[in-house]
Design an enzyme around this catalytic site. Structure first.
Site, mmCIF file in Angstrom:
data_model
loop_
_atom_site.group_PDB
_atom_site.id
_atom_site.type_symbol
_atom_site.label_atom_id
_atom_site.label_comp_id
_atom_site.label_asym_id
_atom_site.label_seq_id
_atom_site.Cartn_x
_atom_site.Cartn_y
_atom_site.Cartn_z
ATOM 1 N N ARG A 169 -91.695 15.142 -77.929
ATOM 2 C CA ARG A 169 -92.680 13.569 -77.813
ATOM 3 C C ARG A 169 -92.727 13.024 -76.213
ATOM 4 O O ARG A 169 -93.420 12.100 -75.304
ATOM 5 C CB ARG A 169 -91.948 12.149 -77.295
ATOM 6 C CG ARG A 169 -90.856 12.269 -78.644
ATOM 7 C CD ARG A 169 -91.613 11.789 -80.143
ATOM 8 N NE ARG A 169 -90.555 11.877 -81.051
ATOM 9 C CZ ARG A 169 -89.734 12.318 -81.378
ATOM 10 N NH1 ARG A 169 -89.824 13.577 -81.910
ATOM 11 N NH2 ARG A 169 -88.898 11.973 -82.565
ATOM 12 N N SER A 243 -86.526 5.097 -82.660
ATOM 13 C CA SER A 243 -85.893 5.602 -81.432
ATOM 14 C C SER A 243 -86.866 5.013 -80.403
ATOM 15 O O SER A 243 -87.537 5.061 -80.238
ATOM 16 C CB SER A 243 -85.902 7.271 -81.395
ATOM 17 O OG SER A 243 -85.529 7.756 -82.451
ATOM 18 N N GLU A 348 -88.604 6.734 -74.595
ATOM 19 C CA GLU A 348 -89.422 7.139 -75.220
ATOM 20 C C GLU A 348 -90.834 6.544 -76.138
ATOM 21 O O GLU A 348 -92.007 6.524 -75.983
ATOM 22 C CB GLU A 348 -88.734 7.608 -77.065
ATOM 23 C CG GLU A 348 -89.966 8.237 -77.518
ATOM 24 C CD GLU A 348 -89.724 8.910 -78.728
ATOM 25 O OE1 GLU A 348 -90.471 7.994 -79.836
ATOM 26 O OE2 GLU A 348 -88.562 8.723 -79.728
HETATM 27 N N1 EPU Z 1 -75.826 10.104 -83.937
HETATM 28 C C1 EPU Z 1 -74.540 9.304 -83.781
HETATM 29 N N2 EPU Z 1 -75.118 8.190 -83.500
HETATM 30 C C2 EPU Z 1 -75.784 7.599 -83.930
HETATM 31 C C3 EPU Z 1 -77.324 7.899 -83.815
HETATM 32 C C4 EPU Z 1 -76.846 9.503 -83.862
HETATM 33 O O1 EPU Z 1 -73.568 9.855 -83.614
HETATM 34 O O2 EPU Z 1 -75.914 6.449 -84.049
HETATM 35 C C5 EPU Z 1 -75.553 11.175 -83.906
HETATM 36 C C6 EPU Z 1 -75.615 11.911 -85.016
HETATM 37 O O3 EPU Z 1 -74.408 12.272 -85.650
HETATM 38 C C7 EPU Z 1 -76.338 13.321 -85.607
HETATM 39 C C8 EPU Z 1 -76.725 13.411 -83.998
HETATM 40 O O4 EPU Z 1 -76.993 12.143 -83.197
HETATM 41 O O5 EPU Z 1 -75.071 13.980 -84.717
HETATM 42 C C9 EPU Z 1 -78.646 12.977 -84.178
HETATM 43 O O6 EPU Z 1 -78.864 12.291 -85.221
HETATM 44 P P1 EPU Z 1 -80.308 11.971 -85.796
HETATM 45 O O7 EPU Z 1 -80.843 12.836 -86.927
HETATM 46 O O8 EPU Z 1 -79.714 10.446 -86.926
HETATM 47 O O9 EPU Z 1 -81.543 12.339 -85.439
HETATM 48 P P2 EPU Z 1 -81.550 11.284 -83.027
HETATM 49 O O10 EPU Z 1 -82.320 13.063 -82.859
HETATM 50 O O11 EPU Z 1 -81.216 10.790 -83.535
HETATM 51 C C10 EPU Z 1 -84.353 12.153 -83.822
HETATM 52 C C11 EPU Z 1 -85.442 11.409 -83.594
HETATM 53 C C12 EPU Z 1 -86.168 10.976 -84.858
HETATM 54 C C13 EPU Z 1 -86.732 11.406 -85.649
HETATM 55 C C14 EPU Z 1 -84.616 12.049 -86.509
HETATM 56 C C15 EPU Z 1 -84.774 13.344 -87.958
HETATM 57 C C16 EPU Z 1 -86.005 11.325 -81.636
HETATM 58 C C17 EPU Z 1 -85.759 10.471 -79.692
HETATM 59 N N3 EPU Z 1 -85.803 11.121 -82.585
HETATM 60 O O12 EPU Z 1 -83.403 11.186 -83.647
HETATM 61 O O13 EPU Z 1 -87.245 9.859 -84.011
HETATM 62 O O14 EPU Z 1 -86.033 10.525 -87.040
HETATM 63 O O15 EPU Z 1 -84.522 12.753 -84.881
HETATM 64 O O16 EPU Z 1 -85.858 14.262 -87.046
HETATM 65 O O17 EPU Z 1 -86.232 12.550 -81.162
HETATM 66 C C18 EPU Z 1 -88.221 8.697 -83.497
HETATM 67 O O18 EPU Z 1 -89.102 8.730 -83.006
HETATM 68 O O19 EPU Z 1 -88.605 7.092 -83.828
HETATM 69 C C19 EPU Z 1 -87.483 9.112 -84.195
HETATM 70 C C20 EPU Z 1 -87.021 8.134 -85.331
#
Ligand code: EPU
Length: 352
Positions: A169, A243, A348
């Site tokens: 990012r 995010s 972010e």
């Molecule tokens: N998780 C939780 N609780 C929550 C959310 C997530 O426990 O409320 C845990 C999930 O269980 C999982 C892990 O966190 O084990 C990762 O969750 P998720 O796959 O939803 O991805 P994220 O890391 O929360 C990132 C990006 C998103 C992107 C997703 C999918 C960042 C800051 N965010 O989110 O990007 O869509 O991966 O690849 O890196 C964005 O940048 O606006 C965005 C939505």
């Protein structure tokens, strides 16, 4: 032909920021072609006023009700195939093209490279600034070069991938060269045939549940769209910037100490030996202090703003609130995550 785009005054930016906050711009100009931008850069108003270059407004938080300066809304359109070889195709998109439409266009042409970045709200010109990423891929994986205009001189410059200094990012446009260039077009390097990336998170589970055994490019694109729709709010209904925080990256030693205390904490090993921890998990596992103990932030709501019930990394605006309500909520969340896990998560989203 007049190359000057009309300058407007006191424009409400509510429909130009996905949080949907009321913020009024003293001056506002919409740019529909490069000549208009070149002419604007030479103008006194551009040189003398505080400036904000606005793209899709999907990663911006207006903290105040008034922007005391000039907002330049980039709305240039156009998609061209620059090169079409046996397996590789170079596609150029102008900065104001809608990102999800552009990805749909490339997938519709059978081109691989952007499918996992489907359905991310925003515009092409903003995508390199924060090296958008999702479902195991990042913009930098298919990025070839971009063209930009220097705000101080109006000169054009081509940036190679190396010169963009992409990180998680991050890019040079958010750091060393912040505010110094306006991206006008981006060239992508796409493939006619390439393996699909199905490893991340729940892609495979979703495909299985829907009886799709060997997905093709279009099916993967549509799957990503469906997963995002199920997890992230529709900004037409509920204001948000996706995010709000970045996932923190910590030293291995710090992670191992945390893991002893919280064995279920999800994590991803980084190539540099550090460990990335999902901020959504950290936020879900702490919360505001209440008389009956500590509730989870996930799904928490304070009249106008809150934490999305299906993804704790997403802060939401239900309407009627102010940017400063989100700022205050974000600080409380940062403080409580730090108090519990000794990790300071950082936004972010860009604060204006
Ligand atoms: N998780 C939780 N609780 C929550 C959310 C997530 O426990 O409320 C845990 C999930 O269980 C999982 C892990 O966190 O084990 C990762 O969750 P998720 O796959 O939803 O991805 P994220 O890391 O929360 C990132 C990006 C998103 C992107 C997703 C999918 C960042 C800051 N965010 O989110 O990007 O869509 O991966 O690849 O890196 C964005 O940048 O606006 C965005 C939505």
């Amino acid at each position: 032909m007049c190359i000057f785009a009309p300058m407007k005054t006191n424009v409400n930016l509510k429909s130009y920021n996905s949080f949907g906050f009321d913020a009024v711009a003293k001056f506002f100009i919409e740019i529909n072609d490069i000549q208009q931008l070149e002419a604007l850069i030479q103008s006194d108003i551009f040189r003398n006023e505080k400036r904000l270059i606005l793209s899709g407004g999907n990663n911006i938080l207006f903290q105040d009700d008034f922007f005391d300066g000039l907002v330049v809304f980039i709305n240039t359109k156009g998609i061209e195939i620059l090169q079409d070889d046996e397996n590789e195709v170079v596609v150029r998109a102008q900065a104001g093209e809608d990102w999800p439409d552009f990805v749909r266009f490339t997938v519709g042409k059978g081109l691989h490279g952007l499918e996992n970045l489907a359905h991310i709200p925003g515009k092409v010109g903003a995508a390199p600034v924060q090296n958008i990423g999702a479902y195991g891929m990042e913009l930098k994986d298919s990025f070839l070069r971009c063209e930009a205009i220097e705000t101080a001189t109006g000169r054009k410059r081509v940036f190679t991938k190396e010169e963009c200094r992409f990180g998680y990012r991050e890019s040079v446009f958010k750091n060393e060269l912040k505010g110094q260039y306006i991206i006008t077009s981006v060239d992508f390097h796409l493939q006619k045939d390439a393996p699909l990336h199905l490893e991340y998170g729940n892609i495979k589970a979703y495909l299985e549940q829907n009886g799709i055994e060997n997905p093709d490019l279009q099916q993967l694109h549509d799957t990503i769209c469906a997963i995002r729709d199920a997890k992230l709010p529709d900004v037409k209904q509920i204001g948000s910037c996706g995010s709000f925080f970045k996932n923190p990256v910590v030293e291995k030693g710090q992670f191992e100490a945390l893991q002893k205390e919280y064995p279920t904490m999800p994590h991803y090993d980084e190539p540099n030996g550090k460990v990335k921890i999902p901020a959504g998990w950290l936020i879900e596992h702490c919360g505001p202090s209440t008389s009956s103990g500590t509730a989870s932030w996930k799904g928490w709501r304070d009249e106008h703003v809150g934490v999305y019930e299906k993804q704790a990394l997403v802060l939401v605006h239900y309407g009627g609130g102010k940017g400063r309500d989100i700022v205050a909520l974000a600080r409380k969340i940062q403080d409580s995550v730090e108090a519990k896990f000794s990790i300071r998560i950082s936004p972010e989203v860009n604060f204006v």
